[in-house]
Design an enzyme around this catalytic site. Sequence first.
Site, mmCIF file in Angstrom:
data_model
loop_
_atom_site.group_PDB
_atom_site.id
_atom_site.type_symbol
_atom_site.label_atom_id
_atom_site.label_comp_id
_atom_site.label_asym_id
_atom_site.label_seq_id
_atom_site.Cartn_x
_atom_site.Cartn_y
_atom_site.Cartn_z
ATOM 1 C CG ASN A 97 67.777 35.672 47.498
ATOM 2 O OD1 ASN A 97 68.738 35.803 48.245
ATOM 3 N ND2 ASN A 97 67.006 36.696 47.149
ATOM 4 N N GLY A 98 64.861 33.121 48.495
ATOM 5 C CA GLY A 98 63.690 33.043 49.356
ATOM 6 C C GLY A 98 63.593 31.607 49.838
ATOM 7 C CD GLU A 120 67.358 21.751 43.264
ATOM 8 O OE1 GLU A 120 68.097 21.805 42.258
ATOM 9 O OE2 GLU A 120 66.166 22.102 43.261
ATOM 10 C CG LEU A 122 66.393 25.268 52.201
ATOM 11 C CD1 LEU A 122 67.547 24.584 52.920
ATOM 12 C CD2 LEU A 122 65.571 26.109 53.170
ATOM 13 C CG ASP A 158 54.030 31.333 44.193
ATOM 14 O OD1 ASP A 158 53.923 30.715 43.114
ATOM 15 O OD2 ASP A 158 55.001 32.063 44.469
ATOM 16 C CD GLU A 175 59.036 27.389 42.047
ATOM 17 O OE1 GLU A 175 58.107 27.930 42.676
ATOM 18 O OE2 GLU A 175 60.196 27.850 41.996
#
Length: 388
Positions: A196-197, A318, A194, A133, A374
């Site tokens: 939850n994290g 999104e 954007l 990450d 991802e």
Amino acid sequence: MLVLVINSGSSSLKYQLRELADDGADGPRPVLAKGLVERIGVPGSDVPDHAAALERVEAEVFRVIGDRPIDAAGHRVVHGGERFTAAALVTNEVIRAIERLAPLAPLHNPAAAQGLRAMTERYPDMPQVVVFDTSFHQTMPREAWQYALPESVYREHGIRRYGFHGTSHDLVAGMAARHLGVAREEFSGIVLHLGNGASATAIRDGASVDTSMGFTPLAGLVMGTRTGDLDPSVVTHLMRTQGRSAEEMDTLMNKESGLLGLAGHADMRQVVEAADAGDRRARTALDVASYRLAKYVGGYHVAVGGAQAIVFTAGIGENSAPFRARVVQRLGALGVELDAAANEAGLSGAGDDGVAVISAPGSAIPVLVIPTDEEQAIARLTWELTRG
């Protein structure tokens, strides 16, 4: 090519089986199987360790593909520290390095290493790749990543800004560049991941030059349950005056704050619904979150030397037209204008490249909505590193 994408947690293992074209051609590829193995190592669970979890994954995967071999595995790893600036082929030394980075990600890196060792033992001849990450943000200049702490704190403890969500920011930046018809290395823009994290990243000439998350994913934007940016003295004040422990403060800031703390809901959809119904706390939460994000966009417009695009992605980016509108409406000083109808349509109005334009024709900066994936990005990086 069949790639098994693995995301190992301390007590869970999430997986997807992705099929890629043998020539690595871009474009959406099918998800052949996906799932989640939970309660790994939990007392009373019938999944004692990650090796047992992989047996379950194997059973499900081969139920779908039969005797077709899996060609490679790609693993998501949260923290690569300063060592890993890109994805890497898995070796014993790479696994040991991930374990040595455990102090920077104590909940994530040890679990990732366990998953890697279990996978290596079960499939010793299968090529494997780790995708970090943090890697995408290793191009940040020193003035962006260094905290104003004594140099010894950085040298001895690695305390600096690392940034996260790099795989998503990297993928979406490439899609934005293609949409605009510019070379990846010439793209400068702002990507807003954007979920939850949540994090914002400033991209100049195709590379990350700043990002909102810091030493941990707690910093930056208001998130579902995380504070985002906070005066550190708040922590010491509450510890002194209320006798709170470090663990209690971690819980407060990471799991009880953000939208949840402000509005009583961690889910943006519930916050928007409550605000529309007149809930004052929910309206305040949306104002705080959108204001914080708009400030980052303004600052990052300067950091990249003038953004060619502002990009929304991930679950909220999104899917939440109301929140996108609240953010864009704060960007009038940059000459940004929203197309209300296009914003409401969101990704249902996307073109053949999967990109939706939600800014008005006269907007000084295009505003885009681009879906992130991802797992697909990890699968493609795995293909790139193992094809030879």
